[in-house]
Enzyme design. Structure first.
Site, PDB file in Angstrom:
ATOM      1  N   LYS A 235       0.863  -1.195   0.000  1.00 44.52           N
ATOM      2  CA  LYS A 235       0.000   0.000   0.000  1.00 44.52           C
ATOM      3  C   LYS A 235       0.887   1.228   0.000  1.00 44.52           C
ATOM      4  O   LYS A 235       1.881   1.292   0.731  1.00 44.52           O
ATOM      5  CB  LYS A 235      -0.901  -0.029   1.230  1.00 44.52           C
ATOM      6  N   LYS A 283      -2.339  -1.622  -3.229  1.00 47.49           N
ATOM      7  CA  LYS A 283      -3.396  -0.706  -2.764  1.00 47.49           C
ATOM      8  C   LYS A 283      -2.860   0.710  -2.914  1.00 47.49           C
ATOM      9  O   LYS A 283      -1.867   1.087  -2.283  1.00 47.49           O
ATOM     10  CB  LYS A 283      -3.783  -0.978  -1.310  1.00 47.49           C
TER      11      LYS A 283
HETATM   12  O1  LIG Z   1      -6.049   4.585   2.835  1.00 47.22           O
HETATM   13  C1  LIG Z   1      -5.861   5.426   3.625  1.00 47.22           C
HETATM   14  C2  LIG Z   1      -5.707   6.858   3.353  1.00 47.22           C
HETATM   15  O2  LIG Z   1      -5.876   7.545   4.549  1.00 47.22           O
HETATM   16  C3  LIG Z   1      -6.654   7.479   2.342  1.00 47.22           C
HETATM   17  O3  LIG Z   1      -6.065   8.699   1.956  1.00 47.22           O
HETATM   18  P1  LIG Z   1      -6.950   9.963   1.560  1.00 47.22           P
HETATM   19  O4  LIG Z   1      -7.601  10.434   2.835  1.00 47.22           O
HETATM   20  O5  LIG Z   1      -5.953  10.972   0.989  1.00 47.22           O
HETATM   21  O6  LIG Z   1      -7.982   9.505   0.539  1.00 47.22           O
END
Ligand SMILES: O=C[C@H](O)COP(=O)(O)O
Length: 333
Positions: A235, A283
């Protein structure tokens, strides 16, 4: 045909499924569409993006039981169900109740967002999430130690989660994702970070011992069979990396990004291919804000990852779901 997520079967995602104007190699958010041509991605690629989404809310200051219920409702009531919700550990049990029988998974984060917790704390957080019924654990590795050359220290949080999962009685179902925080690494070390996790920790690829290790009595292999079994995604980001105070340049999806970038995603795919980790996916998270970003990353992974794509692509995002749903609705049936 491949199935990105068990709730949705997409055709083999091909560039043609995206906007006819979109060059298959186009990085997200620099898709150029001309007014005379139908612009925007195809309906099927939009549905595939939604089916790959970990619908995320990781905001300690504002997340509540009610907001978690709403998130869970959204995740199962769109044109296709999302792959998962990703919530703070304290909301896992509630999300499991809200999503019972829906097929939508519940993910949480540990060692988040900084990646510097002691191993015992990472184990404690992991055991707590497992006890609450979590399906997927996204762990931040200690990327600061990686940048300092301490490979075992960097990998320790991943080992801790994988071994807590392996020791549980739900181990067969639980998926581990490692958050590499790619934007915090030198761009040319993203591949090395992914390779270290897959090659040294998980044992993918031939000869996973470094040169000279066999002659070095002090060498301790970081290999973890638990990590090999349970680690299923690399990820990109926590989505919480702050821009350095000295450089307030607004976040962009290239260079100054604090989240995912196309270059980082391509580097992860290259590392996965090079070690033959055909069961490991990507991810993409952190700053995925537009429909073009989401479908653009879907295209990168679907064209760059060797082997079957089924279940090997996710998007982690807190602010793109509604735009994807609207884009589907604008396509009509
Ligand atoms: O997947 C986890 C992240 O916090 C998502 O990032 P974001 O808030 O920039 O969409």
């Amino acid at each position: 045909m491949f199935q990105i997520n068990r709730n949705f079967v997409a055709g083999d995602l091909t560039p043609a499924m995206l906007s006819p104007n979109q060059d298959a190699k186009t990085a997200p958010n620099i898709v150029s569409t001309t007014p005379s041509m139908p612009s925007g991605p195809t309906r099927e690629s939009l549905l595939a993006a939604i089916a790959s989404l970990d619908l995320t809310s990781l905001a300690p200051a504002t997340d509540t039981d009610e907001s978690t219920r709403i998130l869970c409702q959204q995740a199962q009531s769109g044109p296709v169900p999302c792959a998962a919700v990703c919530v703070l550990p304290k909301f896992v049990a509630l999300a499991k109740t809200e999503l019972a029988g829906s097929g939508v998974k519940v993910a949480t984060v540990v060692n988040f967002p900084e990646g510097v917790a002691a191993t015992e704390e990472v184990e404690r957080q992991s055991r707590g999430a497992i006890a609450d019924g979590v399906d997927e654990i996204d762990v931040v590795w200690n990327w600061r130690k990686f940048t300092l050359g301490d490979e075992n220290g960097a990998l320790a949080p991943i080992r801790a989660v994988a071994e807590a999962v392996a020791g549980s009685n739900q181990s067969e179902q639980i998926v581990v994702k490692v958050i590499l925080e790619t934007a915090a690494l030198e761009s040319d070390s993203v591949y090395d970070a992914a390779h270290l996790v897959l090659h040294r920790l998980c044992g993918y690829g031939a000869d996973s011992l470094p040169a000279g290790a066999e002659e070095d009595p002090d060498y301790v292999s970081p290999f973890s069979s638990a990590a090999r079994t349970h680690l299923k995604f690399l990820k990109t980001s926590t989505g919480q990396l702050a821009m350095s105070k000295s450089d307030p340049t607004p976040v962009s999806y290239e260079n100054k990004s604090t989240g995912a970038t196309p270059a980082a995603v391509r580097a992860l795919a290259e590392a996965i291919n090079d070690v033959g980790a055909r069961s490991v996916g990507i991810k993409v998270s952190g700053g995925v804000r537009t429909v073009e970003d989401a479908v653009g990353y879907l295209d990168i992974v679907s064209t760059k990852l060797d082997g079957e794509l089924e279940g090997r692509f996710r998007i982690g995002a807190s602010n793109v779901y509604g735009k994807l749903v609207s884009a589907v609705e604008s396509h009509g049936v």
